[in-house]
Design a protein around this motif. Structure first.
Motif, PDB file in Angstrom:
ATOM      1  N   ASP A 202     -12.315  -5.684 -12.779  1.00 39.33           N
ATOM      2  CA  ASP A 202     -11.942  -4.666 -13.419  1.00 39.33           C
ATOM      3  C   ASP A 202     -11.128  -3.796 -12.230  1.00 39.33           C
ATOM      4  N   THR A 203     -11.678  -3.689 -11.160  1.00 44.48           N
ATOM      5  CA  THR A 203     -11.205  -2.998  -9.913  1.00 44.48           C
ATOM      6  C   THR A 203      -9.977  -3.756  -9.358  1.00 44.48           C
ATOM      7  N   PRO A 204      -8.997  -3.071  -8.673  1.00 42.65           N
ATOM      8  CA  PRO A 204      -7.944  -3.827  -8.001  1.00 42.65           C
ATOM      9  C   PRO A 204      -8.491  -5.015  -7.283  1.00 42.65           C
ATOM     10  N   SER A 205      -7.986  -6.288  -7.297  1.00 38.51           N
ATOM     11  CA  SER A 205      -8.317  -7.484  -6.546  1.00 38.51           C
ATOM     12  C   SER A 205      -7.330  -7.928  -5.800  1.00 38.51           C
ATOM     13  N   VAL A 206      -7.697  -8.237  -4.374  1.00 37.99           N
ATOM     14  CA  VAL A 206      -6.669  -8.817  -3.240  1.00 37.99           C
ATOM     15  C   VAL A 206      -7.304 -10.011  -2.650  1.00 37.99           C
ATOM     16  N   ALA A 207      -6.324 -11.081  -2.257  1.00 39.97           N
ATOM     17  CA  ALA A 207      -6.797 -11.847  -1.333  1.00 39.97           C
ATOM     18  C   ALA A 207      -5.789 -11.951  -0.275  1.00 39.97           C
ATOM     19  N   VAL A 208      -6.163 -12.073   0.865  1.00 40.46           N
ATOM     20  CA  VAL A 208      -5.421 -11.949   2.174  1.00 40.46           C
ATOM     21  C   VAL A 208      -5.518 -13.300   2.559  1.00 40.46           C
ATOM     22  N   LEU A 209      -4.201 -14.107   2.572  1.00 37.75           N
ATOM     23  CA  LEU A 209      -4.130 -15.339   2.901  1.00 37.75           C
ATOM     24  C   LEU A 209      -3.840 -15.545   4.584  1.00 37.75           C
ATOM     25  N   PRO A 210      -4.227 -16.400   5.272  1.00 37.58           N
ATOM     26  CA  PRO A 210      -4.376 -16.589   6.609  1.00 37.58           C
ATOM     27  C   PRO A 210      -2.648 -16.446   7.142  1.00 37.58           C
ATOM     28  N   PHE A 211      -2.648 -15.635   8.082  1.00 38.14           N
ATOM     29  CA  PHE A 211      -1.242 -15.099   8.662  1.00 38.14           C
ATOM     30  C   PHE A 211      -0.692 -16.339   9.329  1.00 38.14           C
TER      31      PHE A 211
END
Length: 589
Positions: A202-211
């Protein structure tokens, strides 16, 4: 390569095909042609002799490559592992610049044989698997895996369906991990996804992909990975965000897929990604945040700074990503993000390079990581992150007996965890390491308090949820442990076998033996879960299966001592220890 003369005598045969190729052969030859040629010639003669010992034959040697045929997949995989061991022994006496390392690919299927050699699509698949393999690794197709997974005591990391050059259909691929203990902790994809854990939160969800590294030297990859690590870590501290764990994000390192596809696989709303370009004194970082629902870039920025300003860049990038996701963060939570940074840029670089090794979870990589973290502390004795990371390497040394004096390593791990907390009481990692040491000192209340403090500081740390669950199960709080493991698996969809190991332990304490069997059978490592598996089958009365598994365990761990194991188990309740020992005894341990 595989054309066949229609007039030649051709036979068809089922066999295991192995391709091996030298990593960076052209570079080695250009730097020292004569020494490389002589070294490889000596090495190939040893490899050919080993091939015969595994009932295989070398069909062809082309410059730096080997094509071999085996009667069984088992023999081919055993030889592939042996090949790397022969190469490693050879490299012990050489310089770092003249190291000869191989990539190996193996496939099982029908092949065409004539007087010139072996041919066909299945030969090509083995060759293509070799091309995508990591140095010093053996990549095998699912056809090989199905034959060896219950016969050989290795770990098998599922890499998913791989699109191989000039091969029509994707090939499900596994990486063989010959260091059994390491495979338990390495993040991995699984053939059967646990779909119910992947509902979007329910909360804002994020994935940080490898730079990525843009131009420049690929050896600067540690900078890009380190920045990615730190952004994930800092974002994880916000309770109003749901942040995918590092293990799962880094599965997308080598995959150039659209943000929408990555978001779909991880079931998150936002994808953050970027690139790093470094010159001698300058660094340029580009970053963007994509809304996967609309496929729009909702924020993008470029940061051009002196390399000495790397800490300020990290703060800027993280703050911008958080602002772009419109998360309302209270002021005291914003303060939690302020972590102690080292006074020395080289100390920071040493920690980032250590991260390149510690997540591989092998004896050699653990030692390399240890050296980097030690170097960081020598340059900056107040660097809390380095102290916590060094504590983790010593924990691994103790857990897997990767050192001659595990007891001393364990005591040093405790001291370093305490030191990390003193240096930075806002860093969750120090509390996590302290919790682990307290647990195996059988100081259960202190262990649980340390883990609770760690999760208060970083509620999105998947590994912390799993470790806390293990401590809860050993303290008799099994239902709560299961809840934390489910959260860990959602935060880290490509979770390591360790999560399943911990989950199986909680189920066993609850006498849910069938759930134990189902859970442990999902582990990619067929060895480390065998004690729990055998005990569960024995408790259910499946004695033939229990004894067969116990026999496999004896082959993998000939020095296993049940009495010592009972002493090591950190159960608060003596009944839990005796319950497990009872199952093992029934199974024949």
């Amino acid at each position: 390569m595989n054309t066949v003369n229609p007039n030649s005598s051709i036979t068809q045969k089922l066999g295991a095909v192995l391709f091996a190729d030298v990593v960076g052969y052209s570079r080695l030859m250009s730097e020292n042609e004569l020494d490389t040629y002589n070294a490889l010639k000596t090495l190939l003669s040893q490899i050919e002799a080993a091939c015969a010992r595994y009932q295989g034959r070398v069909v062809e040697v082309r410059g730096d490559g080997i094509l071999a045929l085996f009667e069984t997949a088992t023999s081919a995989v055993e030889f592939g592992v042996e090949l790397h061991q022969i190469s490693a022994q050879h490299n012990d006496s050489g310089s770092d610049q003249q190291q000869i390392k191989f990539r190996v690919g193996i496939h099982l299927g029908e092949i065409l044989i004539d007087e010139r050699g072996i041919h066909g699509d299945n030969v090509n698949i083995a060759a293509r698997l070799q091309e995508i393999a990591e140095p010093e690794r053996v990549y095998v197709s699912s056809a090989v895996y199905d034959q060896v997974c219950n016969r050989l005591r290795y770990g098998y990391e599922f890499l998913g369906p791989q699109h191989l050059k000039n091969i029509l259909s994707p090939v499900s691929t596994y990486c063989v991990r010959s260091e059994v203990a390491g495979a338990t902790l390495a993040g991995t994809m699984r053939p059967d996804a646990i779909v119910d854990l992947l509902e979007r939160p329910d909360t804002p969800s994020v994935a940080v992909l490898p730079f990525s590294i843009s131009g420049g030297d690929e050896s600067d990859g540690w900078i890009a990975d380190g920045l990615t690590d730190d952004i994930i870590l800092n974002l994880s501290k916000f309770r109003n965000l749901f942040v995918i764990a590092r293990n799962s994000s880094f599965f997308f390192r080598a995959q150039s897929m659209p943000p929408k596809e990555a978001a779909r696989k991880l079931n998150v709303r936002y994808i953050a990604r970027g690139s790093v370009r470094r010159s001698s004194s300058r660094i340029r970082i580009t970053a963007e945040l994509v809304d996967a629902n609309t496929e729009r870039t909702i924020w993008g920025e470029r940061f051009d700074r002196n390399i000495d300003d790397i800490f300020d860049i990290l703060d800027e990038v993280t703050e911008c990503i958080v602002a772009a996701t419109a998360v309302m963060i209270e002021s005291h939570e914003r303060q939690v993000m302020v972590q102690a940074v080292p006074s020395d840029l080289e100390a920071y670089g040493s920690v980032l390079q250590g991260q390149q090794h510690i997540f591989k979870y092998t004896r050699n990589d653990n030692r390399k990581a240890q050296n980097f973290y030690q170097s960081a502390l020598e340059r900056d004795g107040n660097y809390a992150r380095a102290a916590a990371a060094l504590s983790r390497t010593l924990n691994l040394d103790w857990r897997y007996s990767w050192t001659e004096d595990p007891g001393s390593a364990f005591e040093q791990a405790l001291s370093l965890a305490q030191r990390s907390i003193e240096l930075d009481p806002t860093d969750a990692r120090g509390f996590g390491e302290l919790g682990f040491v307290h647990l195996y000192r059988k100081e259960h209340s202190a262990a649980l308090q340390s883990y609770q403090r760690a999760l208060a500081l970083n509620p999105n740390d998947a590994d912390m949820h799993s470790d806390f669950a293990d401590a809860l199960a050993h303290s008799g709080e099994n239902e709560t442990a299961i809840t934390h493991l489910q959260q860990a698996m959602r935060l880290n969809p490509y979770f390591p076998d360790q999560y399943l190991w911990h989950l199986g332990g909680a189920y066993y304490n609850l006498r849910r033996y069938e759930d134990v069997i189902e859970t442990v059978n999902k582990m990619n490592n067929p060895t480390e879960g065998q004690r729990m598996l055998a005990a569960s089958h024995a408790q259910l009365g499946n004695m033939d299966m229990a004894r067969m598994i116990a026999e496999k365990h004896r082959a993998a761990h000939p020095n296993f001592s049940l009495s010592r194991w009972a002493k090591v188990l950190p159960d608060r309740l003596e009944d839990d220890t005796q319950h497990f020992v009872e199952g093992l005894k029934k199974a024949g341990f």
